[in-house]
Write an enzyme that holds these catalytic residues in place. Sequence first.
Site, PDB file in Angstrom:
ATOM      1  CE  LYS A   1      20.796  17.376  96.628  1.00 53.36           C
ATOM      2  NZ  LYS A   1      22.023  17.717  95.911  1.00 53.36           N
TER       3      LYS A   1
ATOM      4  CG  ASP B   1      20.793  17.943  92.307  1.00 49.65           C
ATOM      5  OD1 ASP B   1      19.584  18.178  92.530  1.00 49.65           O
ATOM      6  OD2 ASP B   1      21.647  17.821  93.218  1.00 49.65           O
TER       7      ASP B   1
HETATM    8  N1  LIG Z   1      19.256  33.136  87.931  1.00 53.22           N
HETATM    9  C1  LIG Z   1      19.316  32.048  87.153  1.00 53.22           C
HETATM   10  N2  LIG Z   1      18.524  31.976  86.050  1.00 53.22           N
HETATM   11  C2  LIG Z   1      18.547  30.890  85.259  1.00 53.22           C
HETATM   12  N3  LIG Z   1      19.317  29.808  85.490  1.00 53.22           N
HETATM   13  C3  LIG Z   1      20.119  29.840  86.575  1.00 53.22           C
HETATM   14  C4  LIG Z   1      20.155  30.947  87.452  1.00 53.22           C
HETATM   15  N4  LIG Z   1      21.048  30.677  88.450  1.00 53.22           N
HETATM   16  C5  LIG Z   1      21.547  29.457  88.179  1.00 53.22           C
HETATM   17  N5  LIG Z   1      20.998  28.946  87.066  1.00 53.22           N
HETATM   18  C6  LIG Z   1      21.266  27.647  86.425  1.00 53.22           C
HETATM   19  O1  LIG Z   1      20.307  26.707  86.856  1.00 53.22           O
HETATM   20  C7  LIG Z   1      20.854  25.385  86.724  1.00 53.22           C
HETATM   21  C8  LIG Z   1      20.593  24.588  87.983  1.00 53.22           C
HETATM   22  O2  LIG Z   1      21.215  25.248  89.028  1.00 53.22           O
HETATM   23  P1  LIG Z   1      21.861  24.463  90.288  1.00 53.22           P
HETATM   24  O3  LIG Z   1      23.116  23.792  89.883  1.00 53.22           O
HETATM   25  O4  LIG Z   1      21.950  25.467  91.394  1.00 53.22           O
HETATM   26  O5  LIG Z   1      20.748  23.432  90.700  1.00 53.22           O
HETATM   27  P2  LIG Z   1      20.547  21.894  90.462  1.00 53.22           P
HETATM   28  O6  LIG Z   1      19.081  21.758  90.230  1.00 53.22           O
HETATM   29  O7  LIG Z   1      21.473  21.279  89.468  1.00 53.22           O
HETATM   30  O8  LIG Z   1      20.934  21.266  91.886  1.00 53.22           O
HETATM   31  C9  LIG Z   1      20.090  21.554  92.926  1.00 53.22           C
HETATM   32  C10 LIG Z   1      20.693  21.067  94.209  1.00 53.22           C
HETATM   33  O9  LIG Z   1      21.824  21.829  94.526  1.00 53.22           O
HETATM   34  C11 LIG Z   1      21.517  22.781  95.551  1.00 53.22           C
HETATM   35  O10 LIG Z   1      22.434  22.784  96.539  1.00 53.22           O
HETATM   36  P3  LIG Z   1      22.830  21.650  97.573  1.00 53.22           P
HETATM   37  O11 LIG Z   1      24.225  21.234  97.227  1.00 53.22           O
HETATM   38  O12 LIG Z   1      21.854  20.552  97.505  1.00 53.22           O
HETATM   39  O13 LIG Z   1      22.757  22.432  98.862  1.00 53.22           O
HETATM   40  C12 LIG Z   1      20.095  22.499  96.005  1.00 53.22           C
HETATM   41  O14 LIG Z   1      20.032  22.391  97.408  1.00 53.22           O
HETATM   42  C13 LIG Z   1      19.710  21.237  95.291  1.00 53.22           C
HETATM   43  O15 LIG Z   1      19.727  20.127  96.124  1.00 53.22           O
HETATM   44  C14 LIG Z   1      22.341  25.580  86.431  1.00 53.22           C
HETATM   45  O16 LIG Z   1      22.537  25.393  85.057  1.00 53.22           O
HETATM   46  C15 LIG Z   1      22.582  27.031  86.786  1.00 53.22           C
HETATM   47  O17 LIG Z   1      23.620  27.605  86.005  1.00 53.22           O
END
Ligand SMILES: Nc1ncnc2c1ncn2[C@@H]1O[C@H](COP(=O)(O)OP(=O)(O)OC[C@H]2O[C@H](OP(=O)(O)O)[C@H](O)[C@@H]2O)[C@@H](O)[C@H]1O
Length: 176
Positions: free
Chosen positions: A108, A149
């Site tokens: 994005k 996301d």
């Molecule tokens: N150590 C670990 N081991 C295993 N799983 C883990 C973990 N730590 C977290 N998780 C889980 O991994 C999933 C996705 O984790 P996220 O929600 O962070 O990522 P997403 O891909 O949905 O979103 C990305 C955007 O958000 C960010 O921040 P911005 O707002 O954009 O700045 C970026 O910049 C992108 O743009 C969730 O289930 C978390 O529980």
Amino acid sequence: MSNLPRETYPSTPSPQETPAPPPTPATPSATSEKFTLVERKGDLFTDSPSTDALAHCVSRDLRMGKGIADFFKKKFNGVENLKAQKCEVGQVAYLQRDGRYIFYVITKSGVYDKPAQKDFENSLIELRRMCEKFGVKGLSIPRIGTGLDGLSLEFVRNSINKAFEGSSVNVTMFYL
Ligand SMILES: Nc1ncnc2c1ncn2[C@@H]1O[C@H](COP(=O)(O)OP(=O)(O)OC[C@H]2O[C@H](OP(=O)(O)O)[C@H](O)[C@@H]2O)[C@@H](O)[C@H]1O
């Protein structure tokens, strides 16, 4: 006897000179590598194989202000290097750390956006291409796109399967 020059023909090799037949190409073994997607409970950073490449989703501005992206930023740094790659949505920036690739999948434009499904799907196809370009066999990811996301796990699973089908990459998706 005519003294016309005898035609000279390449001498047929005697049996001992007969070149060995080319080796038959090895038939791909039944266990030839193919794409797998395994989901595993565990922490991406401590439980994934240290030789696996890692990938996660980020915005094009590479703010990585929250979520797992923030952990990637703190653990691997390299933000200037990533920015210098000038990747657009649908492309993948990368770092090399400890002999493995760390992929930053640009899904994005800005931190406050949510990825369009088509952009998400296209960026995974690009991630597969990068894995094949660099000979990556093992790729560990979190449940990409399903947290901040807001994408559904079903959509994410389907997108991964579609993007990597036919590759030889072993993908492990970790969840806490
Ligand atoms: N150590 C670990 N081991 C295993 N799983 C883990 C973990 N730590 C977290 N998780 C889980 O991994 C999933 C996705 O984790 P996220 O929600 O962070 O990522 P997403 O891909 O949905 O979103 C990305 C955007 O958000 C960010 O921040 P911005 O707002 O954009 O700045 C970026 O910049 C992108 O743009 C969730 O289930 C978390 O529980």
